[in-house]
Design a protein around this motif. Sequence first.
Motif, PDB file in Angstrom:
ATOM      1  N   LYS A 129      16.296 -19.177 146.816  1.00 11.60           N
ATOM      2  CA  LYS A 129      15.875 -19.143 145.422  1.00 11.60           C
ATOM      3  C   LYS A 129      15.191 -17.820 145.111  1.00 11.60           C
ATOM      4  O   LYS A 129      14.628 -17.162 145.990  1.00 11.60           O
ATOM      5  N   LEU A 130      15.258 -17.439 143.840  1.00  8.58           N
ATOM      6  CA  LEU A 130      14.559 -16.234 143.414  1.00  8.58           C
ATOM      7  C   LEU A 130      13.057 -16.434 143.537  1.00  8.58           C
ATOM      8  O   LEU A 130      12.524 -17.494 143.189  1.00  8.58           O
ATOM      9  N   ASN A 131      12.385 -15.432 144.026  1.00 12.07           N
ATOM     10  CA  ASN A 131      10.943 -15.511 144.246  1.00 12.07           C
ATOM     11  C   ASN A 131      10.211 -15.219 142.933  1.00 12.07           C
ATOM     12  O   ASN A 131       9.612 -14.161 142.739  1.00 12.07           O
ATOM     13  N   VAL A 132      10.255 -16.193 142.016  1.00  9.64           N
ATOM     14  CA  VAL A 132       9.677 -15.999 140.685  1.00  9.64           C
ATOM     15  C   VAL A 132       8.159 -15.924 140.718  1.00  9.64           C
ATOM     16  O   VAL A 132       7.534 -15.499 139.743  1.00  9.64           O
ATOM     17  N   LYS A 133       7.540 -16.325 141.838  1.00  8.20           N
ATOM     18  CA  LYS A 133       6.083 -16.238 141.926  1.00  8.20           C
ATOM     19  C   LYS A 133       5.606 -14.796 141.884  1.00  8.20           C
ATOM     20  O   LYS A 133       4.460 -14.527 141.500  1.00  8.20           O
ATOM     21  N   ARG A 134       6.474 -13.871 142.250  1.00  9.20           N
ATOM     22  CA  ARG A 134       6.082 -12.460 142.219  1.00  9.20           C
ATOM     23  C   ARG A 134       5.915 -11.942 140.798  1.00  9.20           C
ATOM     24  O   ARG A 134       5.308 -10.899 140.585  1.00  9.20           O
ATOM     25  N   LEU A 135       6.463 -12.665 139.819  1.00  9.59           N
ATOM     26  CA  LEU A 135       6.288 -12.250 138.419  1.00  9.59           C
ATOM     27  C   LEU A 135       4.854 -12.449 137.951  1.00  9.59           C
ATOM     28  O   LEU A 135       4.505 -11.976 136.861  1.00  9.59           O
ATOM     29  N   TRP A 184      27.068 -15.341 127.325  1.00 12.22           N
ATOM     30  CA  TRP A 184      26.226 -15.994 128.323  1.00 12.22           C
ATOM     31  C   TRP A 184      26.402 -15.367 129.701  1.00 12.22           C
ATOM     32  O   TRP A 184      25.427 -15.178 130.444  1.00 12.22           O
ATOM     33  N   VAL A 185      27.632 -15.028 130.078  1.00 13.85           N
ATOM     34  CA  VAL A 185      27.864 -14.396 131.383  1.00 13.85           C
ATOM     35  C   VAL A 185      27.137 -13.060 131.459  1.00 13.85           C
ATOM     36  O   VAL A 185      26.557 -12.708 132.496  1.00 13.85           O
ATOM     37  N   THR A 186      27.127 -12.322 130.357  1.00  9.48           N
ATOM     38  CA  THR A 186      26.419 -11.041 130.338  1.00  9.48           C
ATOM     39  C   THR A 186      24.921 -11.242 130.529  1.00  9.48           C
ATOM     40  O   THR A 186      24.285 -10.567 131.348  1.00  9.48           O
ATOM     41  N   CYS A 187      24.335 -12.174 129.775  1.00  5.93           N
ATOM     42  CA  CYS A 187      22.897 -12.443 129.906  1.00  5.93           C
ATOM     43  C   CYS A 187      22.553 -12.916 131.316  1.00  5.93           C
ATOM     44  O   CYS A 187      21.571 -12.455 131.925  1.00  5.93           O
ATOM     45  N   LYS A 188      23.351 -13.828 131.845  1.00  3.04           N
ATOM     46  CA  LYS A 188      23.094 -14.369 133.176  1.00  3.04           C
ATOM     47  C   LYS A 188      23.186 -13.288 134.245  1.00  3.04           C
ATOM     48  O   LYS A 188      22.334 -13.205 135.143  1.00  3.04           O
ATOM     49  N   THR A 189      24.203 -12.418 134.137  1.00  2.00           N
ATOM     50  CA  THR A 189      24.375 -11.362 135.140  1.00  2.00           C
ATOM     51  C   THR A 189      23.223 -10.371 135.115  1.00  2.00           C
ATOM     52  O   THR A 189      22.691  -9.978 136.162  1.00  2.00           O
ATOM     53  N   ILE A 190      22.805  -9.969 133.921  1.00  2.00           N
ATOM     54  CA  ILE A 190      21.714  -8.998 133.810  1.00  2.00           C
ATOM     55  C   ILE A 190      20.420  -9.582 134.365  1.00  2.00           C
ATOM     56  O   ILE A 190      19.692  -8.925 135.128  1.00  2.00           O
ATOM     57  N   LEU A 191      20.121 -10.822 134.031  1.00  3.37           N
ATOM     58  CA  LEU A 191      18.866 -11.428 134.472  1.00  3.37           C
ATOM     59  C   LEU A 191      18.831 -11.624 135.990  1.00  3.37           C
ATOM     60  O   LEU A 191      17.840 -11.292 136.643  1.00  3.37           O
ATOM     61  N   THR A 192      19.917 -12.148 136.557  1.00  2.00           N
ATOM     62  CA  THR A 192      19.920 -12.426 137.994  1.00  2.00           C
ATOM     63  C   THR A 192      19.960 -11.150 138.824  1.00  2.00           C
ATOM     64  O   THR A 192      19.256 -11.035 139.837  1.00  2.00           O
ATOM     65  N   GLN A 193      20.774 -10.165 138.418  1.00  2.00           N
ATOM     66  CA  GLN A 193      20.851  -8.925 139.187  1.00  2.00           C
ATOM     67  C   GLN A 193      19.542  -8.149 139.132  1.00  2.00           C
ATOM     68  O   GLN A 193      19.081  -7.606 140.139  1.00  2.00           O
ATOM     69  N   THR A 194      18.923  -8.099 137.958  1.00  2.00           N
ATOM     70  CA  THR A 194      17.639  -7.412 137.848  1.00  2.00           C
ATOM     71  C   THR A 194      16.573  -8.127 138.667  1.00  2.00           C
ATOM     72  O   THR A 194      15.727  -7.485 139.305  1.00  2.00           O
ATOM     73  N   ALA A 195      16.605  -9.461 138.669  1.00  2.00           N
ATOM     74  CA  ALA A 195      15.619 -10.220 139.444  1.00  2.00           C
ATOM     75  C   ALA A 195      15.792  -9.988 140.942  1.00  2.00           C
ATOM     76  O   ALA A 195      14.806  -9.861 141.684  1.00  2.00           O
ATOM     77  N   GLU A 196      17.021  -9.925 141.418  1.00  2.00           N
ATOM     78  CA  GLU A 196      17.249  -9.681 142.840  1.00  2.00           C
ATOM     79  C   GLU A 196      16.755  -8.305 143.263  1.00  2.00           C
ATOM     80  O   GLU A 196      16.302  -8.116 144.393  1.00  2.00           O
ATOM     81  N   GLN A 197      16.833  -7.324 142.360  1.00  2.00           N
ATOM     82  CA  GLN A 197      16.383  -5.973 142.691  1.00  2.00           C
ATOM     83  C   GLN A 197      14.864  -5.828 142.629  1.00  2.00           C
ATOM     84  O   GLN A 197      14.291  -5.040 143.383  1.00  2.00           O
ATOM     85  N   THR A 198      14.228  -6.582 141.779  1.00  2.00           N
ATOM     86  CA  THR A 198      12.783  -6.408 141.572  1.00  2.00           C
ATOM     87  C   THR A 198      11.945  -7.426 142.345  1.00  2.00           C
ATOM     88  O   THR A 198      10.971  -7.063 143.007  1.00  2.00           O
ATOM     89  N   ILE A 199      12.306  -8.709 142.282  1.00  2.00           N
ATOM     90  CA  ILE A 199      11.479  -9.731 142.936  1.00  2.00           C
ATOM     91  C   ILE A 199      12.119 -10.267 144.207  1.00  2.00           C
ATOM     92  O   ILE A 199      11.426 -10.782 145.078  1.00  2.00           O
ATOM     93  N   GLY A 200      13.446 -10.163 144.343  1.00  2.00           N
ATOM     94  CA  GLY A 200      14.119 -10.598 145.554  1.00  2.00           C
ATOM     95  C   GLY A 200      14.189 -12.111 145.695  1.00  2.00           C
ATOM     96  O   GLY A 200      13.779 -12.871 144.805  1.00  2.00           O
ATOM     97  N   ARG A 201      14.708 -12.533 146.826  1.00  2.00           N
ATOM     98  CA  ARG A 201      14.837 -13.957 147.147  1.00  2.00           C
ATOM     99  C   ARG A 201      13.671 -14.413 148.014  1.00  2.00           C
ATOM    100  O   ARG A 201      13.128 -13.645 148.807  1.00  2.00           O
TER     101      ARG A 201
END
Length: 463
Positions: free
Chosen positions: A120-126, A162-179
Amino acid sequence: MGDMNAKVGEGEDKKCGIGKFGLGDRNERGDRLAKFCCANNLAIMNTCFKHHKRNLYTWKSPGDRYRNQIDYIMMKRRWKSSVLDAKTYPGADCDTDHILLTAKMRVKPTCTKQKRRSGKLNVKRLNDPTIKAKFKHESEQQFRNEAMNQNTSSETKPESLWVTCKTILTQTAEQTIGRAKRVPKKPWVSQEVLDLAEEKSKLRKQSNTPTQKQRYKELRAEIQRRIRRDKTTWLEEQCKQIKDFDATGKSKVMFEQIRSVKAKSTPTQQACIKDIEGKVLSESEDIMNRWKEYGGKLFEKPDKEVPALSMPKTPVEEVEPPPLISEVEHAVSQLKTGKSPGLEGVPAELIKSTGWYGLEALHQLCTSIWTSCEWPEDWKKQEFVMLFKSGAGVRGPQGMLQLQDHRTHQPYQQSSLDDHYTSPESKTGARTTRRTCCLQERTRNQRHVGMPSDTDGEDTWNR
């Protein structure tokens, strides 16, 4: 199966699936195991192959005074020919009084494609303002570039938006907060203990002299002692953290910590269920047919039709305006955090952390859905989740069924949904101060919870 203290003994018993090459004499528990195999059409495989007695016994008493065969490999008799050999390995380093029991099988390999489960995305880092600002900046930049390159007209389909929004959000999250990293099952085991265990394993293979055997016993006792000490220290630290969280008012983190300390294993699946008459079903085909029967009964139409809601008549030429961006912004601000993401894997924290260009993209998506009356494919996906329950006497598949809506980022609240059916101003529930959207109907129609019951009326909804 093991630890039943059942000895089936020597001698062949074809009716019970016992071979010629057992060990010792049969006891009372062995008779019960033989009856169990006969009733369930099972064969005990490690009694079907001839080996030396040192490859037949599966348990030895302290001091190595007695050796018995009390562990067994049992399988359906129809697959008996696929087993080529079954024996024990007395020299295996298992650190137990039981001996490693193995079987060699001939199987036909099949190609199965399994999706690799990512963490899962490590959303706690936000919660860190620096990381949150970095995520917001990078996602804003991508949304801005996408808005410049893409046709932003209202004719764009909701699926592509929706695919555009989903891709931008998930890819940016993986680069900044990671899994998030997986937590080990026994976090108190230190690397020092693992090194000692490796040394003990090497010493076991070389323990020929009395000195080496003594050293092996000392290492074994030292490892157990350190594990108990480390576990006590770890529990004290966890309790101290729980007290600190309670004192500072962080109740959510406190309960998460409590659950991690006293977590109990829960079954991930249930092999057998009961049919409507209470008979246990074990075959996969029968289980699937029973679930199909139960699901069809669960969602069948009731005998009495549910009266339609009385809606005020409005002129046909009246056209509702699309939702405002301020409404989308208000809905995003009301999203609850800390919830599990849906099947699309976009947590609510990511949507709340985006900036103005992200809100514009979401507003464009809601507008496109409003005008085209089409849903993105991810929003249509639902899943049956079986929640296990204790107690017997339940008709139907044992467990609770939940038709769960996996989207956690609903852009409109339940209060607006109630207004959709109560507002006299319009057939869609639009008001001068607050408009609603067709997304509300998705919330109302797709969230259902069911549980097997003896009564038919309690299990039925009109879809």
